[in-house]
Enzyme design. Structure first.
Site, short mmCIF file in Angstrom:
data_model
loop_
_atom_site.label_atom_id
_atom_site.label_comp_id
_atom_site.label_asym_id
_atom_site.label_seq_id
_atom_site.Cartn_x
_atom_site.Cartn_y
_atom_site.Cartn_z
N ASP A 27 0.86 -1.18 0.00
CA ASP A 27 0.00 0.00 0.00
C ASP A 27 0.90 1.24 0.00
OD1 ASP A 27 -2.17 1.65 0.12
OD2 ASP A 27 -2.71 1.19 2.19
N ASP A 121 -2.80 2.37 -6.13
CA ASP A 121 -1.75 2.44 -5.13
C ASP A 121 -1.68 1.25 -4.18
OD1 ASP A 121 -4.15 3.08 -3.93
OD2 ASP A 121 -3.28 4.51 -2.54
N GLU A 122 -2.40 0.18 -4.47
CA GLU A 122 -2.28 -1.00 -3.60
C GLU A 122 -2.59 -2.27 -4.37
OE1 GLU A 122 -5.18 -1.56 -0.47
OE2 GLU A 122 -6.50 -0.05 -1.36
#
Length: 374
Positions: A27, A121-122
């Site tokens: 993350d 983003d993860e």
């Protein structure tokens, strides 16, 4: 401070006989805001919000300097500015975020092909059998985070465990710029000590319902029978029964399909009239339909989201026997759902349309929606 307990000590299995997997949840830390601070040195060390500064704006992301003041994503910009008078707003640059995300996913691919993106983003990574033959998952996570820093200049946090649920929970333990491990030996006890409101996939409404039933912690959840949980939570009852015991068998899906696709828009002035609201539906549906056509997704359910001027949010849905065949059909359904809400004494500040119940849907864990920017 990083916790680097190795997860290659797999003799302590959580009542499972199959090979224990090594799952990493990566993350990025305050991703959008961190990209802006990276690209503009004048923003570094200052409270930054990505989003619109106008009265109708919403915070898309906040730097850690801003989070100290209670600024967070989805917060109205006017409230964010009130909480942090020195807050600096910057407009989002999604094309840049996507490019950086591609770099990050390229780094993931150096270690495994089993990558399940959750957002820009993860992602989940299954590194049980990784390309570089690294026996310890914590070492894989450390190398990935170091490589992300080298290539992008950004910090990432990671959680390592034997299942997706606990890897996700672990990635929050040592944020920012850290990593943590929840081992098979410690997984069940970790869940027992956790407040259910902090469980990934348990939203405020479900947490409140659990509280009314006397379920405040994972231990309280574990004490309930499967029949009790299914009675009160339907199909999700089995999911809660298992995760209360640290069990989550969901695989990391490289070809993971989204459970829903939606688009929404916040208006500069409140809408009070039905015709004005109807005119905002088509652009939302067009955006959703284009994405679904590109991905060959065929949905049977339309959900209308309405946020009023007092920030109350309601949804209305309709599910058909067969998938919708055109954008016009979705528009017509959304118009019908919308009409049921009029006349209204409260102004509407936001409308959203979501398509779901895809024809090839299979049961998955919670939280698989893709929200399109508009």
């Amino acid at each position: 401070m990083q916790q680097v307990t190795p997860i290659d000590m797999m003799e302590q299995k959580p009542d499972r006989e199959e090979q224990v997997r090594r799952i990493i949840h990566v993350d990025m830390d305050a991703f959008y805001a961190s990209v802006e601070q990276r690209d503009n040195p004048e923003l570094r060390g200052k409270p930054v919000a990505v989003g619109g500064a106008a009265a109708r704006g919403v915070v898309a992301a906040a730097s850690y300097e801003a989070r100290v003041f209670g600024v967070r994503s989805a917060l109205p910009s006017i409230t964010a500015k009130r909480r942090c008078p020195d807050l600096i707003f910057v407009p989002p640059r999604f094309e840049v975020y996507r490019a950086v995300s591609a770099q990050i996913h390229g780094i993931f691919a150096e270690h495994t092909d089993l990558i399940e993106p959750l957002s820009l983003d993860e992602a989940y990574l299954d590194v049980t059998d990784n390309k570089q033959g690294i026996a310890v998952a914590t070492e894989v996570a450390t190398r990935i985070r170091a490589r992300i820093k080298e290539v992008t200049g950004l910090n990432a946090s990671a959680g390592i465990s034997y299942c997706k649920f606990l890897a996700k929970m672990a990635s929050d333990l040592n944020k920012p710029n850290g990593q943590a491990v929840i081992t098979p030996k410690n997984g069940p006890s970790f869940v027992e000590g956790l407040a259910v409101k902090k469980f990934h996939g348990v939203g405020p409404a479900t947490a409140a319902k659990m509280q009314r039933l006397g379920i405040l912690t994972g231990a309280d959840l574990k004490a309930q029978s499967l029949a009790f949980l299914q009675q009160h939570f339907g199909k999700s009852g089995a999911w809660y029964y298992n995760i209360a015991r640290g069990i989550d068998d969901r695989p990391v899906r490289p070809d993971r399909e989204r459970k829903s696709v939606g688009a929404e828009d916040t208006f500069m002035t409140d809408i009070f009239e039905l015709e004005a609201a109807r005119s905002e539906i088509s652009p939302l549906v067009d955006k959703v339909w284009r994405h679904c056509e590109a991905k060959n997704l065929h949905g049977r359910s339309v959900t209308l989201k309405v946020k009023y001027t007092d920030f109350q949010i309601i949804t209305r849905s309709r599910t058909e026997a067969a998938p919708f065949g055109s954008a016009a059909e979705i528009v017509a359904t959304a118009h019908t759902l919308l009409a049921s809400l009029f006349p209204t004494a409260k102004g509407i500040r936001l409308l959203g349309v979501t398509l779901s119940s895809f024809a090839d849907d299979i049961e998955r864990g919670p939280g698989d929606q893709l929200q399109l920017e508009i």
